[in-house]
Design an enzyme around this catalytic site. Structure first.
Site, PDB file in Angstrom:
ATOM      1  N   PHE A  74       0.668  -1.192  -0.082  1.00  0.00           N
ATOM      2  CA  PHE A  74       0.000  -0.129  -0.103  1.00  0.00           C
ATOM      3  C   PHE A  74       0.837   1.201  -0.131  1.00  0.00           C
ATOM      4  O   PHE A  74       1.314   1.719   1.018  1.00  0.00           O
ATOM      5  CB  PHE A  74      -0.792  -0.074   1.349  1.00  0.00           C
ATOM      6  N   ASP A 111      -5.210  -1.882  -1.059  1.00  0.00           N
ATOM      7  CA  ASP A 111      -5.503  -2.411   0.359  1.00  0.00           C
ATOM      8  C   ASP A 111      -5.540  -4.006   0.432  1.00  0.00           C
ATOM      9  O   ASP A 111      -6.550  -4.783   0.126  1.00  0.00           O
ATOM     10  CB  ASP A 111      -6.948  -1.742   0.792  1.00  0.00           C
ATOM     11  N   TYR A 226       6.610 -10.362  17.112  1.00  0.00           N
ATOM     12  CA  TYR A 226       7.668  -9.888  17.831  1.00  0.00           C
ATOM     13  C   TYR A 226       7.311 -10.305  19.179  1.00  0.00           C
ATOM     14  O   TYR A 226       6.211 -10.027  19.932  1.00  0.00           O
ATOM     15  CB  TYR A 226       7.841  -8.376  17.833  1.00  0.00           C
ATOM     16  N   TYR A 236       4.777  -4.018  24.355  1.00  0.00           N
ATOM     17  CA  TYR A 236       4.507  -5.090  23.424  1.00  0.00           C
ATOM     18  C   TYR A 236       3.937  -6.246  23.642  1.00  0.00           C
ATOM     19  O   TYR A 236       2.562  -6.561  23.426  1.00  0.00           O
ATOM     20  CB  TYR A 236       5.600  -4.990  22.449  1.00  0.00           C
ATOM     21  N   VAL A 275      15.019  -1.457  13.287  1.00  0.00           N
ATOM     22  CA  VAL A 275      14.410  -0.443  12.816  1.00  0.00           C
ATOM     23  C   VAL A 275      13.591  -0.394  11.695  1.00  0.00           C
ATOM     24  O   VAL A 275      14.151  -0.851  10.408  1.00  0.00           O
ATOM     25  CB  VAL A 275      15.394   0.656  12.552  1.00  0.00           C
TER      26      VAL A 275
HETATM   27  P1  NAD Z   1       6.670  -2.135   7.587  1.00  0.00           P
HETATM   28  O1  NAD Z   1       5.953  -1.131   8.068  1.00  0.00           O
HETATM   29  O2  NAD Z   1       8.118  -1.871   7.196  1.00  0.00           O
HETATM   30  O3  NAD Z   1       6.221  -3.161   6.181  1.00  0.00           O
HETATM   31  C1  NAD Z   1       4.701  -3.088   6.204  1.00  0.00           C
HETATM   32  C2  NAD Z   1       4.214  -3.507   4.774  1.00  0.00           C
HETATM   33  O4  NAD Z   1       2.670  -3.589   4.857  1.00  0.00           O
HETATM   34  C3  NAD Z   1       4.829  -2.682   3.721  1.00  0.00           C
HETATM   35  O5  NAD Z   1       5.053  -3.370   2.609  1.00  0.00           O
HETATM   36  C4  NAD Z   1       3.337  -1.666   3.373  1.00  0.00           C
HETATM   37  O6  NAD Z   1       3.115  -1.377   2.236  1.00  0.00           O
HETATM   38  C5  NAD Z   1       2.168  -2.735   3.922  1.00  0.00           C
HETATM   39  N1  NAD Z   1       0.859  -2.590   4.269  1.00  0.00           N
HETATM   40  C6  NAD Z   1       0.609  -1.888   5.202  1.00  0.00           C
HETATM   41  N2  NAD Z   1      -0.840  -1.683   5.255  1.00  0.00           N
HETATM   42  C7  NAD Z   1      -1.166  -2.176   4.250  1.00  0.00           C
HETATM   43  C8  NAD Z   1      -2.490  -2.634   3.439  1.00  0.00           C
HETATM   44  N3  NAD Z   1      -3.565  -2.007   3.927  1.00  0.00           N
HETATM   45  N4  NAD Z   1      -2.690  -3.164   2.359  1.00  0.00           N
HETATM   46  C9  NAD Z   1      -1.411  -3.600   1.745  1.00  0.00           C
HETATM   47  N5  NAD Z   1      -0.239  -3.622   2.141  1.00  0.00           N
HETATM   48  C10 NAD Z   1      -0.198  -2.797   3.164  1.00  0.00           C
HETATM   49  O7  NAD Z   1       6.759  -3.276   8.898  1.00  0.00           O
HETATM   50  P2  NAD Z   1       7.689  -4.438   9.257  1.00  0.00           P
HETATM   51  O8  NAD Z   1       8.215  -3.682  10.804  1.00  0.00           O
HETATM   52  O9  NAD Z   1       8.422  -4.975   8.251  1.00  0.00           O
HETATM   53  O10 NAD Z   1       6.540  -5.357   9.780  1.00  0.00           O
HETATM   54  C11 NAD Z   1       6.117  -6.534   9.266  1.00  0.00           C
HETATM   55  C12 NAD Z   1       5.800  -7.621   9.953  1.00  0.00           C
HETATM   56  O11 NAD Z   1       6.809  -7.752  11.074  1.00  0.00           O
HETATM   57  C13 NAD Z   1       4.662  -7.258  11.327  1.00  0.00           C
HETATM   58  O12 NAD Z   1       3.748  -8.136  11.584  1.00  0.00           O
HETATM   59  C14 NAD Z   1       5.694  -6.758  12.438  1.00  0.00           C
HETATM   60  O13 NAD Z   1       4.743  -6.887  13.606  1.00  0.00           O
HETATM   61  C15 NAD Z   1       6.562  -7.947  12.378  1.00  0.00           C
HETATM   62  N6  NAD Z   1       7.673  -7.303  13.049  1.00  0.00           N
HETATM   63  C16 NAD Z   1       8.671  -6.412  13.059  1.00  0.00           C
HETATM   64  C17 NAD Z   1       9.548  -6.473  13.935  1.00  0.00           C
HETATM   65  C18 NAD Z   1      10.489  -5.210  13.857  1.00  0.00           C
HETATM   66  O14 NAD Z   1      11.013  -5.005  14.884  1.00  0.00           O
HETATM   67  N7  NAD Z   1      10.052  -4.094  12.950  1.00  0.00           N
HETATM   68  C19 NAD Z   1       9.951  -7.446  14.879  1.00  0.00           C
HETATM   69  C20 NAD Z   1       9.239  -8.649  14.754  1.00  0.00           C
HETATM   70  C21 NAD Z   1       8.188  -8.791  13.930  1.00  0.00           C
END
Ligand code: NAD
Length: 394
Positions: A74, A111, A226, A236, A275
């Protein structure tokens, strides 16, 4: 257009196309150097493919697995006057590199929670790919429109308990360490967060794909979580977002039961804190991540998004009987959450102030990674150069 970072609070409101491309190419180079992954799937759907862990999953699938990838994201398209989002430019860079290596890729921008995008995805799979053998679910979103009722749900990042929770945080905008007081969540905050970030939409995706007959036998799917430890639990693991993540565990059990005829394997994978745009928005996480980065870099065991995902694909996801924890989760976070590393972070935590933060925590590393999310702060990029913000997906 000369593009310099415009940081507002915990987000950067613009992005640099050349910098984003450099960041994507760096990840591609990393996985190519690590080598081909045995048993890697050939047709991969990545839901949330444009930034963070989803982008790393797409890069690993394509460049270490030779997979065709279909991505869902998105993102905002650029115009002559306004840059696109980082995820837009990352996707453009991914497409360019994949095409150069003769790897099929397509991306649907819309979406992912909606029925329309699910249908568009199915049509694309049927036309171009046949069947899917890996589905990565990596959405991080603050809101979700229920596809049946049209009701809008908003997630929150609140502790759960009877009284306000007071803790330290690092304000990445003002560069200060300060106390914050967070109000506890109401039951409706919890329910709404589960509705947005829980397992319901993951299940709807698998149901739609299965009903359309586009899931291969023995296909795999994973959603990311996480878990963390005591320092992050109040905001968290044991907070609203933690309740949503618990719902992913419920969903993975249901998926394994409901699609056993296909021999589908569903896992929740717990990843290390890094990050990303999503984690920068969570109170406490910038402080925790800065201290954790410092400790893990000192110990020589730091990993970023691409190292985590390559490791997941290479060691766990396609192994015959991968080791799982007590609720069938794959764990890539065991180095971060081990007692020794956590004890070191906990020892620093009470001492941190605005004055000593840059010595005790890895502020440089945090800030560099943050800027890089948007294509900034990369040595090889000339940020005074005039660049065209309009970049198409080839
Ligand atoms: P991010 O914000 O980098 O990526 C989110 C992605 O979701 C993007 O590609 C965005 O375009 C897409 N997106 C968001 N809303 C959308 C929608 N309505 N339709 C289509 N696409 C949509 O996030 P991230 O940190 O990579 O998180 C991804 C997953 O990993 C999550 O479940 C998060 O909880 C998990 N996670 C993150 C961490 C961390 O430290 N960042 C650690 C462990 C797990």
């Amino acid at each position: 257009m000369v593009i310099q970072p415009k940081i507002r609070g915990f987000i950067c409101t613009n992005a640099h196309p050349v910098g984003c491309k450099a960041g994507v190419n760096e990840q591609i180079e990393y996985v190519k150097q690590q080598g081909i992954i045995k048993n890697a799937p050939k047709n991969v759907l990545i839901i949330g493919c444009s930034t963070g862990y989803g982008l790393a999953s797409r890069i690993t699938s394509a460049f270490a697995g030779g997979a065709k990838t279909l991505g869902i994201c998105f993102e905002k398209e650029p115009t002559d006057r306004r840059t696109g989002t980082a995820g837009w430019y990352n996707t453009a860079a991914f497409h360019q590199a994949a095409k150069a290596d003769n790897l099929y890729c397509k991306t649907i921008n819309g979406d992912a929670f909606s029925n329309e995008i699910k249908q568009q995805t199915i049509n694309t799979i049927q036309q171009d790919m046949g069947k899917i053998d890996l589905i990565i679910y990596s959405l991080a979103s603050p809101r979700r429109v229920d596809p049946e009722t049209g009701d809008v749900y908003t997630s929150s990042l609140k502790p759960i308990g009877d009284s306000n929770y007071i803790t330290k945080t690092f304000d990445t905008n003002k560069n200060i360490v300060h106390e914050i007081e967070l109000e506890p969540a109401s039951q409706s905050d919890i329910d709404n967060t589960v509705k947005v970030m829980g397992g319901e939409d993951w299940e709807l995706w698998i149901k739609a794909l299965s009903n359309a007959g586009v899931l291969a036998d023995n296909c795999k799917t994973t959603a990311y979580t996480y878990i963390g430890k005591e320092l992050t639990w109040p905001i968290y693991g044991h907070a609203t977002i933690g309740k949503a993540k618990e719902d992913l565990d419920r969903a993975s059990t249901a998926l394994n039961q409901n699609y056993s005829e296909l021999n589908l394997k569903a896992y929740v994978t717990s990843l290390k804190a890094v990050v990303t745009q999503a984690s920068s928005a969570i109170p406490v996480m910038p402080l925790y991540i800065s201290l954790m980065y410092q400790v893990m870099k000192d110990e020589g065991c730091h990993e970023g998004v691409i190292e985590q995902i390559y490791g997941l694909f290479n060691r766990l996801l396609f192994a015959d009987n991968p080791p799982t924890d007590e609720v069938n989760r794959l764990r890539m976070d065991t180095v971060e959450t081990n007692d020794e590393i956590q004890a070191k972070i906990k020892a620093i935590w009470p001492q941190v102030t605005t004055e000593n933060f840059q010595d005790l925590g890895d502020y440089q590393g945090y800030h560099q990674d943050f800027l890089k999310l948007f294509g900034f702060g990369i040595d090889s990029v000339n940020y005074d150069a005039d660049v065209d913000p309009v970049v198409e997906w080839v």
